[in-house]
Design a protein around this motif. Structure first.
Motif, mmCIF file in Angstrom:
data_model
loop_
_atom_site.group_PDB
_atom_site.id
_atom_site.type_symbol
_atom_site.label_atom_id
_atom_site.label_comp_id
_atom_site.label_asym_id
_atom_site.label_seq_id
_atom_site.Cartn_x
_atom_site.Cartn_y
_atom_site.Cartn_z
ATOM 1 N N LYS A 1 20.627 7.177 -31.785
ATOM 2 C CA LYS A 1 19.671 6.070 -31.755
ATOM 3 C C LYS A 1 20.168 4.916 -32.621
ATOM 4 N N ARG A 2 20.640 5.237 -33.815
ATOM 5 C CA ARG A 2 21.154 4.208 -34.725
ATOM 6 C C ARG A 2 22.432 3.578 -34.165
ATOM 7 N N GLN A 3 23.247 4.383 -33.497
ATOM 8 C CA GLN A 3 24.450 3.841 -32.868
ATOM 9 C C GLN A 3 24.084 2.836 -31.781
ATOM 10 N N VAL A 4 23.093 3.172 -30.978
ATOM 11 C CA VAL A 4 22.653 2.257 -29.915
ATOM 12 C C VAL A 4 22.118 0.961 -30.524
ATOM 13 N N ILE A 5 21.388 1.059 -31.617
ATOM 14 C CA ILE A 5 20.902 -0.140 -32.305
ATOM 15 C C ILE A 5 22.087 -0.996 -32.749
ATOM 16 N N GLY A 6 23.101 -0.356 -33.337
ATOM 17 C CA GLY A 6 24.292 -1.085 -33.755
ATOM 18 C C GLY A 6 24.996 -1.772 -32.596
ATOM 19 N N LEU A 7 25.095 -1.080 -31.482
ATOM 20 C CA LEU A 7 25.734 -1.655 -30.300
ATOM 21 C C LEU A 7 24.919 -2.824 -29.743
ATOM 22 N N CYS A 8 23.607 -2.711 -29.796
ATOM 23 C CA CYS A 8 22.749 -3.805 -29.315
ATOM 24 C C CYS A 8 22.878 -5.044 -30.207
ATOM 25 N N VAL A 9 22.872 -4.835 -31.511
ATOM 26 C CA VAL A 9 23.044 -5.958 -32.446
ATOM 27 C C VAL A 9 24.400 -6.621 -32.209
ATOM 28 N N ALA A 10 25.450 -5.808 -32.105
ATOM 29 C CA ALA A 10 26.791 -6.342 -31.872
ATOM 30 C C ALA A 10 26.867 -7.089 -30.537
ATOM 31 N N SER A 11 26.196 -6.568 -29.531
ATOM 32 C CA SER A 11 26.193 -7.220 -28.219
ATOM 33 C C SER A 11 25.502 -8.573 -28.268
ATOM 34 N N ILE A 12 24.401 -8.644 -28.978
ATOM 35 C CA ILE A 12 23.688 -9.919 -29.128
ATOM 36 C C ILE A 12 24.576 -10.944 -29.826
ATOM 37 N N VAL A 13 25.283 -10.513 -30.854
ATOM 38 C CA VAL A 13 26.197 -11.409 -31.574
ATOM 39 C C VAL A 13 27.291 -11.917 -30.638
ATOM 40 N N TYR B 1 32.794 -5.085 -36.225
ATOM 41 C CA TYR B 1 32.361 -4.775 -37.587
ATOM 42 C C TYR B 1 30.888 -4.357 -37.612
ATOM 43 N N LEU B 2 30.049 -5.138 -36.940
ATOM 44 C CA LEU B 2 28.605 -4.840 -36.948
ATOM 45 C C LEU B 2 28.296 -3.520 -36.253
ATOM 46 N N ALA B 3 28.956 -3.259 -35.126
ATOM 47 C CA ALA B 3 28.723 -1.993 -34.418
ATOM 48 C C ALA B 3 29.059 -0.818 -35.327
ATOM 49 N N GLY B 4 30.167 -0.913 -36.041
ATOM 50 C CA GLY B 4 30.575 0.161 -36.935
ATOM 51 C C GLY B 4 29.756 0.225 -38.204
ATOM 52 N N ARG B 5 29.423 -0.916 -38.747
ATOM 53 C CA ARG B 5 28.648 -0.966 -39.992
ATOM 54 C C ARG B 5 27.271 -0.343 -39.802
ATOM 55 N N ILE B 6 26.672 -0.582 -38.652
ATOM 56 C CA ILE B 6 25.330 -0.069 -38.384
ATOM 57 C C ILE B 6 25.378 1.348 -37.808
ATOM 58 N N GLY B 7 26.344 1.639 -36.923
ATOM 59 C CA GLY B 7 26.316 2.901 -36.182
ATOM 60 C C GLY B 7 27.227 4.009 -36.652
ATOM 61 N N TYR B 8 28.227 3.702 -37.457
ATOM 62 C CA TYR B 8 29.209 4.708 -37.871
ATOM 63 C C TYR B 8 28.555 5.863 -38.636
#
Length: 171
Positions: free
Chosen positions: A100-112, A88-95
């Motif tokens: 660059k924003r997609q990578v941020i979303g993937l990083c946040v999701a990875s941390i979670v 959800y977070l990866a898509g909510r942030i990066g979709y």
């Protein structure tokens, strides 16, 4: 109504593909009583291609099914929650965003994901297993992030988008 049925079918296929990615590569990690797999590639690619709700569905269901199939039933509720939130977070942030924003979303999701499984390991097997889970989970999310970025690059080059996949055929 047709587009809803098509999206449900697509989510089913993406869930199955994500499970297959997890089955193709799954390396048991005895110290944490878990395993390393490539599930994140499917979750992250789905989330970036179709958005947060799709990432939630594919992440939660594929994580749960993979645990069931591989004989890790103790992880099923955690995988449903953690991988679902991760997708959800990866898509909510990066979709629909820049790379660059997609990578941020993937990083946040990875941390979670890493934090979620850290606490799940602590709850199930104590502090030592939680610490032992960190390298495997960090590596798994890193592989998933790289894999999803590569997949999105190929999908973009092939002009495959959510709209192109679900395009209605007029008669």
């Amino acid at each position: 109504m047709k587009i809803v049925r098509e999206k449900i079918a697509l989510l089913g296929v993406l869930t199955a593909l994500s499970v297959v990615l997890g089955l193709v590569v799954h390396i048991p990690l005895p110290a944490s009583k878990g395993y390393f797999n490539l599930l994140e590639i499917g979750i992250y690619t789905t989330a970036l291609l179709l958005g947060g709700p799709a990432g939630l569905f594919v992440g939660g269901i594929s994580g749960l099914l993979l645990d069931l199939i591989l004989g890790y039933p103790q992880w099923m509720p955690f995988s449903l929650l953690i991988h679902g939130l991760q997708g959800y977070l990866a898509g909510r942030i990066g979709y629909g965003q820049s790379q660059k924003r997609q990578v941020i979303g993937l990083c946040v999701a990875s941390i979670v994901m890493v934090i979620g499984y850290f606490y799940a390991n602590d709850l199930l097997y104590q502090w030592g297993a939680a610490i032992a889970s960190l390298p495997g989970n960090i590596s798994q999310t890193l592989c998933g992030t790289i894999g999803a970025i590569v997949m999105m690059r190929y999908l973009k080059k092939a002009k495959i988008t959510e709209k192109s996949i679900l395009k209605r055929k007029e008669k």
